[in-house]
Design an enzyme around this catalytic site. Structure first.
Site, PDB file in Angstrom:
ATOM      1  N   HIS A 158      -0.876  11.607 -24.818  1.00  0.00           N
ATOM      2  CA  HIS A 158      -2.212  11.401 -25.391  1.00  0.00           C
ATOM      3  C   HIS A 158      -2.973  12.721 -25.599  1.00  0.00           C
ATOM      4  O   HIS A 158      -4.104  12.698 -26.110  1.00  0.00           O
ATOM      5  CB  HIS A 158      -3.053  10.484 -24.504  1.00  0.00           C
ATOM      6  N   ASP A 193       6.582   4.540 -24.797  1.00  0.00           N
ATOM      7  CA  ASP A 193       5.474   4.145 -23.932  1.00  0.00           C
ATOM      8  C   ASP A 193       4.759   2.943 -24.536  1.00  0.00           C
ATOM      9  O   ASP A 193       4.755   2.751 -25.756  1.00  0.00           O
ATOM     10  CB  ASP A 193       4.509   5.327 -23.811  1.00  0.00           C
ATOM     11  N   HIS A 195       1.681   2.568 -24.831  1.00  0.00           N
ATOM     12  CA  HIS A 195       0.543   3.072 -25.602  1.00  0.00           C
ATOM     13  C   HIS A 195       1.035   4.007 -26.709  1.00  0.00           C
ATOM     14  O   HIS A 195       1.987   4.763 -26.510  1.00  0.00           O
ATOM     15  CB  HIS A 195      -0.424   3.846 -24.698  1.00  0.00           C
ATOM     16  N   ASP A 282       5.784   1.735 -18.934  1.00  0.00           N
ATOM     17  CA  ASP A 282       4.678   0.797 -18.809  1.00  0.00           C
ATOM     18  C   ASP A 282       4.751  -0.357 -19.803  1.00  0.00           C
ATOM     19  O   ASP A 282       3.852  -1.201 -19.856  1.00  0.00           O
ATOM     20  CB  ASP A 282       3.333   1.509 -18.938  1.00  0.00           C
TER      21      ASP A 282
END
Length: 338
Positions: A158, A193, A195, A282
């Protein structure tokens, strides 16, 4: 498989995480290291510390202004009367192309996208050695290793070139890919991931020498919200070199593997000769963020499909938060590569 980790990565211990207007302890805790290391060792990994390659490989991705901020903001913050224990912004610019403030408060808002990336006394040291671990992993692959695992913590996908966010400060996967590119290789970054890898996308969005791909929960109702749509394909020379595959919440193993097959076909079409896997765990059905519904066996299957590319693979740890399944998920993925 060789694995890379530096114990100084444990020093970052964030205490603050805000969600839905409430404050919690951060899910990105040092306990993640203990569980991930156990999972890697169960798969037969032997750990070694990274070499110190200095700031150069990090500065190849991140601006000097931002690196100066990360190195100096904590002591500056402590000089603010009645300052909190961690650097947490309370104001953000509507447009980052305007003024660059001199105040610590203003610069925190400029360089920290959200409240999920508090900076403490040891954050820089931990992030630095997390990045150095990724650099050493890249060097091992460039030197002839076919696969390697980097326990990078704090994670990185990120983080933009001058912006922290979502637990991330330095973009380890991007730094590793740029290191590989600088050694004559043609890397793709495959982000699995839950996200979207918005920082990685932003770093390479106008470039055609690194292919970026991300499979993730649809950001219309999931972090990072403002990036990750299928229409985001790159710009300028980078148009067509970014592929987003947003998935409905609760996507299971079968649906995920269909999307992964699309990503693998694009990697082949790019002519990649090495893949950096931004390895978020995740997406698991029992991860605290509850975005997708991948099983432990699903991670094993996923790894086998990626290994089927027949390319050198550098696995750089991204998300995957504390649950009873975290260690097993990493073990399953690593064993699935063989």
């Amino acid at each position: 498989m060789k694995a890379i980790f530096d114990d100084r990565q444990r020093l970052h211990d964030p205490q603050h995480f805000m969600a839905n207007g409430k404050t919690y302890a951060s899910p990105e805790s040092p306990e993640r290291i203990t569980r991930l290391m156990a999972g890697a060792k169960a798969a037969g990994c032997g750990f070694q510390p990274p070499e110190d390659a200095g700031l150069g490989p990090i500065a190849a991705i991140h601006s000097a202004e931002y690196l100066h901020f990360l190195q100096t903001i904590y002591p500056r913050w402590q000089r603010i009367p009645d300052a909190g224990a961690e650097v947490i912004p309370n104001i953000h610019p509507a447009m980052r192309s305007n003024n660059y403030p001199k105040s610590a408060i203003g610069q925190a808002g400029y360089h920290q996208a959200d409240t999920a990336c508090p900076i403490g006394a040891h954050t820089w040291d931990a992030a630095y050695w997390s990045a150095q671990s990724a650099i050493t992993g890249a060097d091992l692959i460039a030197g002839g290793e076919r696969a390697g695992y980097v326990l990078s913590r704090p994670p990185g996908h990120h983080a933009f070139c001058d912006l922290a966010g979502g637990f991330c400060f330095l973009n380890n996967s991007a730094i590793a890919a740029e290191r590989l590119r600088g050694q004559g290789l043609r890397p793709a970054i495959l982000d699995v991931d839950v996200h979207h890898g918005n920082g990685t996308q932003g770093i390479f969005y106008a470039r055609d020498d690194v292919l970026t791909l991300s499979l993730h929960a649809d950001p219309d109702r999931f972090y990072p919200f403002f990036w990750g749509g299928a229409q985001e394909r790159g710009e300028g020379r980078g148009l067509g070199y970014n592929l987003n595959l947003p998935l409905p919440r609760g996507t299971d193993d079968a649906g995920y593997m269909q999307a992964l097959d699309t990503a693998l076909r694009r990697i082949r079409a790019f002519g990649a000769d090495v893949v950096v896997v931004a390895l978020g765990l995740d997406a698991h059905i029992d991860d605290p963020f509850k975005g997708l519904a991948i099983t432990t066996q699903g991670f094993h299957t996923m790894a086998g499909a990626i290994a089927g590319l027949g390319l050198p693979l550098l696995l750089v740890q991204e998300g995957g938060y504390v649950s009873d399944a975290l260690s097993d998920n990493l073990t399953a993925f690593l064993k699935g590569m063989s």
